[in-house]
Design a protein around this motif. Structure first.
Motif, short mmCIF file in Angstrom:
data_model
loop_
_atom_site.label_atom_id
_atom_site.label_comp_id
_atom_site.label_asym_id
_atom_site.label_seq_id
_atom_site.Cartn_x
_atom_site.Cartn_y
_atom_site.Cartn_z
N PRO A 189 -0.61 5.70 -4.43
CA PRO A 189 -1.03 7.03 -3.97
C PRO A 189 -2.26 7.00 -3.06
O PRO A 189 -2.44 7.88 -2.23
CB PRO A 189 -1.33 7.77 -5.28
N ALA A 190 -3.10 5.98 -3.22
CA ALA A 190 -4.31 5.82 -2.41
C ALA A 190 -4.77 4.38 -2.53
O ALA A 190 -4.29 3.62 -3.37
CB ALA A 190 -5.40 6.78 -2.88
N ARG A 191 -5.70 4.00 -1.67
CA ARG A 191 -6.22 2.64 -1.74
C ARG A 191 -7.01 2.46 -3.04
O ARG A 191 -8.00 3.13 -3.28
CB ARG A 191 -7.16 2.36 -0.56
N PRO A 192 -6.55 1.54 -3.93
CA PRO A 192 -7.27 1.35 -5.19
C PRO A 192 -8.53 0.52 -5.00
O PRO A 192 -8.62 -0.29 -4.07
CB PRO A 192 -6.25 0.61 -6.05
N ARG A 193 -9.48 0.72 -5.88
CA ARG A 193 -10.69 -0.09 -5.83
C ARG A 193 -10.39 -1.53 -6.24
O ARG A 193 -10.98 -2.47 -5.69
CB ARG A 193 -11.76 0.51 -6.76
N LEU A 194 -9.49 -1.73 -7.19
CA LEU A 194 -9.03 -3.07 -7.56
C LEU A 194 -7.51 -3.11 -7.40
O LEU A 194 -6.79 -2.38 -8.08
CB LEU A 194 -9.39 -3.39 -9.02
N LEU A 195 -7.05 -3.95 -6.49
CA LEU A 195 -5.62 -4.18 -6.29
C LEU A 195 -5.31 -5.57 -6.82
O LEU A 195 -5.78 -6.57 -6.28
CB LEU A 195 -5.26 -4.07 -4.81
N GLU A 238 -7.93 -7.16 7.13
CA GLU A 238 -7.83 -6.70 8.51
C GLU A 238 -7.31 -5.28 8.64
O GLU A 238 -7.67 -4.56 9.57
CB GLU A 238 -6.91 -7.66 9.29
N GLN A 239 -6.49 -4.84 7.68
CA GLN A 239 -5.84 -3.53 7.81
C GLN A 239 -6.40 -2.47 6.87
O GLN A 239 -6.32 -1.27 7.18
CB GLN A 239 -4.34 -3.68 7.55
N GLU A 240 -6.93 -2.88 5.71
CA GLU A 240 -7.29 -1.91 4.68
C GLU A 240 -8.77 -1.94 4.29
O GLU A 240 -9.19 -1.17 3.43
CB GLU A 240 -6.45 -2.15 3.41
N GLY A 241 -9.56 -2.83 4.87
CA GLY A 241 -10.99 -2.84 4.61
C GLY A 241 -11.42 -3.52 3.33
O GLY A 241 -12.57 -3.35 2.88
N TYR A 242 -10.54 -4.32 2.71
CA TYR A 242 -10.94 -5.08 1.52
C TYR A 242 -11.91 -6.18 1.95
O TYR A 242 -11.75 -6.79 3.01
CB TYR A 242 -9.73 -5.66 0.80
N ARG A 243 -12.92 -6.43 1.10
CA ARG A 243 -13.94 -7.42 1.46
C ARG A 243 -14.18 -8.46 0.36
O ARG A 243 -14.98 -9.37 0.55
CB ARG A 243 -15.27 -6.70 1.78
N MET A 247 0.82 -1.21 0.00
CA MET A 247 0.00 0.00 0.00
C MET A 247 0.85 1.27 0.00
O MET A 247 0.45 2.30 -0.54
CB MET A 247 -0.94 0.00 1.21
N ARG A 248 2.05 1.20 0.58
CA ARG A 248 2.92 2.38 0.59
C ARG A 248 3.41 2.75 -0.81
O ARG A 248 3.82 3.89 -1.05
CB ARG A 248 4.12 2.14 1.51
#
Length: 400
Positions: free
Chosen positions: A22-28, A53-58, A18-19
């Motif tokens: 630039p931001a949390r992508p919708r699709l990683l 657990e850390q970034e809210g992916y579901r 994630m570092r």
């Protein structure tokens, strides 16, 4: 130079990935250079757990049949069926036999147990119902869409009856004949029945679209989403079968492009419901064109990742995986002048690499392409290193 390269690497974890963004992508998206190695899937599983657990992916979406994937999703969200049944029926490409895939499904079900629907993890296959040897019959998708509509709209609006669909579809074996993959004359994709089915599928999808306000009011979002998927796959499969019957030299290029187009449509639909972690072969997720040498010669097409990236921009991120050795497949120590060789010389067994910083550090010293001794393994093209959002390197893949 070695010091510069070492400055670009980090431990393999979700925070390091994630570092790089630039931001949390919708699709990683995490790619792999070969299938069938559980060591790679274990890395995927651990990253997904951390992203949850850390970034809210579901959601996790993998390179498996999207219709079979509904079986897995039903199990992980509501416990429908048993784990053994799901592993047998819920995956394509033989992926259900993987212990790492089994552990992923088991963990997702355990995580969801007792949680409200809004917090549950979701599973999606995003490949079409396609195998190397054949394409599926459009029966499941067509009849499911027809059934959904017939229960909710006036019968006079339907373009055909279920009996008409069954008559035109005929035996599923004629759609799935493996000989059709290499011999266009064996395909039924341009028969009179298939041509009529393409028109009916188009009309069913058009009816679904025009009735959207009513359908959303009368059904759950989940049922509507599935009906949309059935329509997309019905038309996509019939288009794929049509081009399987094409005798021109462009046949395999078009089929590869159609497969990735179906993948892209499925990924864009997954993205609508929130951030998702995607796993597939690097060739399906990269931003540049994909290439492959087949029995008809070389083919080139835009990957699913390229198509999705064109729509989502920075909401799509792609982290490739590169390997040092896969000795049980004949992939030995990489030459030192290749990208894999440069990374192999570092002491770390596994690392996350800042690909763009690495490209800058290498400057004009571009690594040589690695030659694969094994058809199932595709080394990274170092010319596109700067196009990656990140890179996971695994020094040695072992099969105990």
């Amino acid at each position: 130079m070695a010091t510069d390269i070492k400055d670009t690497i980090h431990a393999v974890d979700a925070a390091a990935v994630m570092r790089l963004l630039p931001a949390r992508p919708r699709l990683l998206a995490l790619g792999e250079p070969t299938h069938g190695e559980d060591a790679l899937l274990e890395v995927r599983n651990e990253l997904f757990r951390q992203l949850v657990e850390q970034e809210g992916y579901r959601t996790i979406a993998i390179e498996s049949d999207c219709l079979k994937g509904l079986i897995v999703d039903d199990y992980v969200t509501s416990g429908t069926g048993t784990l053994d049944e799901v592993m047998e029926r819920g995956f394509s490409h033989g992926f259900g036999a993987s212990p790492a895939n089994r552990e992923l499904v088991r963990w997702m079900r355990a995580y969801n147990d007792g949680r409200p629907a809004s917090e549950r993890l979701r599973f999606a296959g995003f490949d079409g119902p396609l195998e190397i040897t054949h394409a599926a019959s459009p029966r499941q998708a067509l009849t499911a869409l027809h059934g959904y509509l017939s229960a909710r709209v006036d019968a006079d609006l339907l373009p055909c009856t279920r009996d008409t669909l069954d008559r035109l579809l005929g035996d599923d074996d004629r759609w799935t004949d493996p000989a059709a993959m290499t011999d266009p004359a064996k395909s039924v994709g341009r028969s009179a029945e298939a041509t009529e089915l393409r028109l009916l599928a188009d009309d069913l999808v058009a009816l679904f679209d025009t009735q959207t306000p009513h359908l959303i009011a009368e059904t759950s979002q989940e049922d509507w989403d599935r009906a949309r998927l059935y329509g997309s796959i019905a038309t996509g499969l019939l288009r794929y079968h049509f081009w399987m019957a094409d005798p021109s030299p462009a046949r395999m290029t078009r089929l590869c492009a159609l497969r990735d187009s179906m993948m892209a449509d499925n990924l864009l639909a997954v993205a609508v419901r929130g951030p998702a972690f995607v796993h597939a072969h690097n060739a399906h997720l990269q931003r540049q064109k994909s290439t492959m040498r087949m029995w008809q010669g070389p083919v080139e097409w835009w990957s699913a990742g390229a198509l999705v990236s064109a729509h989502l921009g920075e909401d799509y991120a792609f982290v490739a995986t590169a390997l040092g050795t896969v000795r049980h497949q004949g992939v030995d120590t990489p030459p030192p002048d290749t990208l894999e060789g440069l990374l192999y010389a570092l002491p770390e067994d596994r690392c996350v690499v800042d690909a763009r910083r690495l490209a800058t550090a290498l400057g004009a010293t571009r690594p040589a392409p690695r030659v694969s001794p094994w058809f199932g393994y595709a080394p990274l093209d170092p010319a596109h290193l700067a196009d990656l959002d990140g890179l996971v390197f695994i020094k040695d893949v072992r099969r105990d």
